[in-house]
Design a protein around this motif. Structure first.
Motif, PDB file in Angstrom:
ATOM      1  N   THR A  58       0.890  -1.200   0.229  1.00 20.87           N
ATOM      2  CA  THR A  58      -0.299   0.176   0.142  1.00 20.87           C
ATOM      3  C   THR A  58       0.999   1.200  -0.200  1.00 20.87           C
ATOM      4  O   THR A  58       2.011   1.482   0.164  1.00 20.87           O
ATOM      5  N   VAL A  59       0.339   2.336  -0.782  1.00 21.92           N
ATOM      6  CA  VAL A  59       1.414   3.291  -0.559  1.00 21.92           C
ATOM      7  C   VAL A  59       0.730   4.341   0.151  1.00 21.92           C
ATOM      8  O   VAL A  59      -0.772   5.044  -0.053  1.00 21.92           O
ATOM      9  N   ALA A  60       0.948   5.557   0.665  1.00 26.11           N
ATOM     10  CA  ALA A  60       0.637   6.902   0.800  1.00 26.11           C
ATOM     11  C   ALA A  60       1.146   8.278   0.741  1.00 26.11           C
ATOM     12  O   ALA A  60       2.280   8.170   0.843  1.00 26.11           O
ATOM     13  N   VAL A  61       0.259   9.014  -0.040  1.00 26.70           N
ATOM     14  CA  VAL A  61       1.239  10.268  -0.962  1.00 26.70           C
ATOM     15  C   VAL A  61       0.906  11.119   0.117  1.00 26.70           C
ATOM     16  O   VAL A  61      -0.538  11.397   0.862  1.00 26.70           O
ATOM     17  N   MET A  62       2.620  12.402   0.406  1.00 29.40           N
ATOM     18  CA  MET A  62       1.669  12.750   1.524  1.00 29.40           C
ATOM     19  C   MET A  62       2.222  14.422   0.968  1.00 29.40           C
ATOM     20  O   MET A  62       3.512  14.481  -0.040  1.00 29.40           O
ATOM     21  N   TYR A  63       1.666  14.952   0.785  1.00 32.14           N
ATOM     22  CA  TYR A  63       1.899  16.892   0.653  1.00 32.14           C
ATOM     23  C   TYR A  63       2.083  17.710   1.739  1.00 32.14           C
ATOM     24  O   TYR A  63       0.440  18.608   2.262  1.00 32.14           O
ATOM     25  N   GLY A  64       3.512  18.914   1.759  1.00 36.05           N
ATOM     26  CA  GLY A  64       2.538  19.852   3.017  1.00 36.05           C
ATOM     27  C   GLY A  64       2.126  19.084   4.357  1.00 36.05           C
ATOM     28  O   GLY A  64       1.342  20.068   5.381  1.00 36.05           O
ATOM     29  N   GLY A  65       2.909  17.966   4.662  1.00 38.18           N
ATOM     30  CA  GLY A  65       2.301  17.262   6.640  1.00 38.18           C
ATOM     31  C   GLY A  65       0.774  16.830   5.569  1.00 38.18           C
ATOM     32  O   GLY A  65       0.254  16.184   7.102  1.00 38.18           O
ATOM     33  N   GLN A  66       0.238  16.342   4.987  1.00 38.57           N
ATOM     34  CA  GLN A  66      -1.144  15.745   5.074  1.00 38.57           C
ATOM     35  C   GLN A  66      -0.612  14.648   3.921  1.00 38.57           C
ATOM     36  O   GLN A  66      -0.382  14.763   3.044  1.00 38.57           O
ATOM     37  N   VAL A  67      -2.115  13.587   3.976  1.00 37.17           N
ATOM     38  CA  VAL A  67      -1.726  12.715   3.311  1.00 37.17           C
ATOM     39  C   VAL A  67      -3.355  12.410   2.064  1.00 37.17           C
ATOM     40  O   VAL A  67      -3.606  13.178   2.813  1.00 37.17           O
ATOM     41  N   VAL A  68      -2.346  12.586   1.239  1.00 36.02           N
ATOM     42  CA  VAL A  68      -3.012  13.143  -0.314  1.00 36.02           C
ATOM     43  C   VAL A  68      -3.765  12.735  -0.589  1.00 36.02           C
ATOM     44  O   VAL A  68      -5.055  12.728  -1.504  1.00 36.02           O
ATOM     45  N   GLU A  69      -3.243  11.410  -0.587  1.00 37.03           N
ATOM     46  CA  GLU A  69      -3.804  10.080  -1.395  1.00 37.03           C
ATOM     47  C   GLU A  69      -3.501   9.113  -1.042  1.00 37.03           C
ATOM     48  O   GLU A  69      -2.180   8.442  -0.268  1.00 37.03           O
ATOM     49  N   ARG A  70      -4.074   7.316  -0.439  1.00 38.04           N
ATOM     50  CA  ARG A  70      -3.627   6.107   0.007  1.00 38.04           C
ATOM     51  C   ARG A  70      -4.460   5.216  -0.863  1.00 38.04           C
ATOM     52  O   ARG A  70      -5.724   5.559  -1.214  1.00 38.04           O
ATOM     53  N   GLY A  71      -3.961   4.455  -0.827  1.00 32.54           N
ATOM     54  CA  GLY A  71      -4.555   3.241  -1.208  1.00 32.54           C
ATOM     55  C   GLY A  71      -2.825   1.764  -1.297  1.00 32.54           C
ATOM     56  O   GLY A  71      -2.437   2.295  -1.254  1.00 32.54           O
ATOM     57  N   PRO A  72      -3.986   0.866  -2.115  1.00 29.40           N
ATOM     58  CA  PRO A  72      -3.204  -0.254  -2.502  1.00 29.40           C
ATOM     59  C   PRO A  72      -2.371   0.124  -3.169  1.00 29.40           C
ATOM     60  O   PRO A  72      -2.772   0.887  -4.687  1.00 29.40           O
ATOM     61  N   MET A  73      -0.713  -0.221  -3.966  1.00 29.11           N
ATOM     62  CA  MET A  73       0.737   0.182  -4.595  1.00 29.11           C
ATOM     63  C   MET A  73      -0.484   0.220  -6.118  1.00 29.11           C
ATOM     64  O   MET A  73      -0.184   1.240  -6.825  1.00 29.11           O
ATOM     65  N   ALA A  74      -0.896  -0.718  -6.949  1.00 30.56           N
ATOM     66  CA  ALA A  74      -1.520  -1.036  -7.812  1.00 30.56           C
ATOM     67  C   ALA A  74      -2.177  -0.519  -8.261  1.00 30.56           C
ATOM     68  O   ALA A  74      -2.661   0.851  -9.346  1.00 30.56           O
ATOM     69  N   GLU A  75      -3.033   0.316  -7.423  1.00 24.84           N
ATOM     70  CA  GLU A  75      -4.098   0.810  -8.087  1.00 24.84           C
ATOM     71  C   GLU A  75      -3.610   2.463  -7.809  1.00 24.84           C
ATOM     72  O   GLU A  75      -4.161   3.080  -8.773  1.00 24.84           O
TER      73      GLU A  75
END
Length: 323
Positions: A219-236
């Protein structure tokens, strides 16, 4: 491990450097946290480990649930008995993390003695076992060497051996391949993945390298400016990115095939924490920014497992309507 509504503020700053972050990593899962430098990845890991100075860092909100224990992070730190035992961390630069005045074997043995209550001889035996396990050449010889006598890749293997010596349930790896060349990076990533599969521990991998994410993440969580902006299974997330920042990151990766073209860039720079825009923190750099972006978007599901913090998500549907 689950982290809920975690926010962090440093003394003298008006805004939170990390704000309302939710993260979950299951047993046997690898969660990659990805984003530009300064987005809050490493400082979140340091807070999870209880390594931030209490007089400089304030946690306005946040709860961590680990191994059945709930920790209110606003007033508690992770217990010292858990740090280095049930929860272990691999740092970015092993040369600054290993003590240059002590032999490799003694440093690993000390960590084992601290948590297992064993003798020095038992700790040294465990140190040798772990050096063999992480594939360090001539492990018996390395036990009595100092960190400066090892290469960067070898020092990182020592850090991995030390982190795993007490059989942690959660491993946090903070950009463990940053200072290594490409071939050594691949070896270290393969080692971490193999050890994680063998032990079944949950792993949080912090990186800014999307290649690392594609190689190792569940799974992956994308952070920007101290916030999680996108999260989900890596493939998706990789196949159907829904946040403009995630799309920008992926478009900036060089392609080995197809026509040659200039790399895409994300316009502008990351604002300092005290000048972050209200609402969506990415809106001053976003090609889709609109007046409604002055309000902060919630991290909402676009599928059962995929969540995005963007007013226009899912983009295929809402941008077409907006146009």
């Amino acid at each position: 491990m689950s982290l809920r509504d975690f926010s962090l503020k440093f003394k003298g700053q008006s805004a939170c450097v990390v704000e309302n972050v939710d993260l979950t990593v299951a047993e046997g899962e690898i969660l990659c946290i990805v984003g530009e430098s300064g987005c809050g990845k490493s400082v979140t890991a340091m807070a999870l480990m209880g390594l931030l100075p209490q007089d400089a860092a304030k946690i306005p909100s946040g709860t961590m649930v680990f191994n059945g224990k709930t920790i209110d992070m606003t007033c508690e730190r992770i217990p010292a008995t858990m740090r280095g035992g049930d929860v272990a961390m691999i740092f970015q630069e092993p040369m600054t993390s290993l003590n240059p005045a002590f032999r490799i074997g003694d440093q690993i043995a000390e960590a084992v003695q601290q948590h297992k209550g064993c003798t020095r001889a038992q700790g040294r035996a465990r140190a040798l076992e772990m050096l063999i396990r992480v594939g360090l050449p001539s492990p018996e010889q390395r036990l009595d060497q100092y960190p400066h006598q090892l290469s960067g890749g070898q020092r990182q293997r020592v850090m991995i051996a030390m982190a795993l010596a007490n059989d942690p349930k959660l491993l946090i790896a903070d950009e463990p391949t940053t200072a290594l060349d490409v071939t050594i990076q691949a070896q270290i990533l393969e080692l971490i993945r193999d050890l994680q599969r063998d032990t079944g521990m949950g792993t949080i991998m912090i990186t800014h390298d999307l290649g690392v994410v594609a190689e190792i993440a569940d799974t992956v969580a994308v952070m920007y400016g101290g916030q999680v902006v996108e999260r989900g299974p890596m493939a998706e997330v990789f196949e159907d990115p829904q946040h403009p920042y995630t799309i920008g990151l992926m478009d900036s990766v060089p392609r080995l095939s197809g026509p040659r073209a200039r790399l895409t860039t994300i316009e502008g720079t990351v604002p300092s924490i005290d000048t972050m825009p209200q609402g969506c923190r990415f809106r001053t750099r976003c090609p889709f920014a609109a007046p409604l972006c002055n309000a902060r978007p919630a991290l909402a599901n676009v599928s059962e497992t995929h969540a995005v913090a963007c007013h226009f998500a899912p983009l295929e549907q809402n941008l077409k309507v907006a146009q």
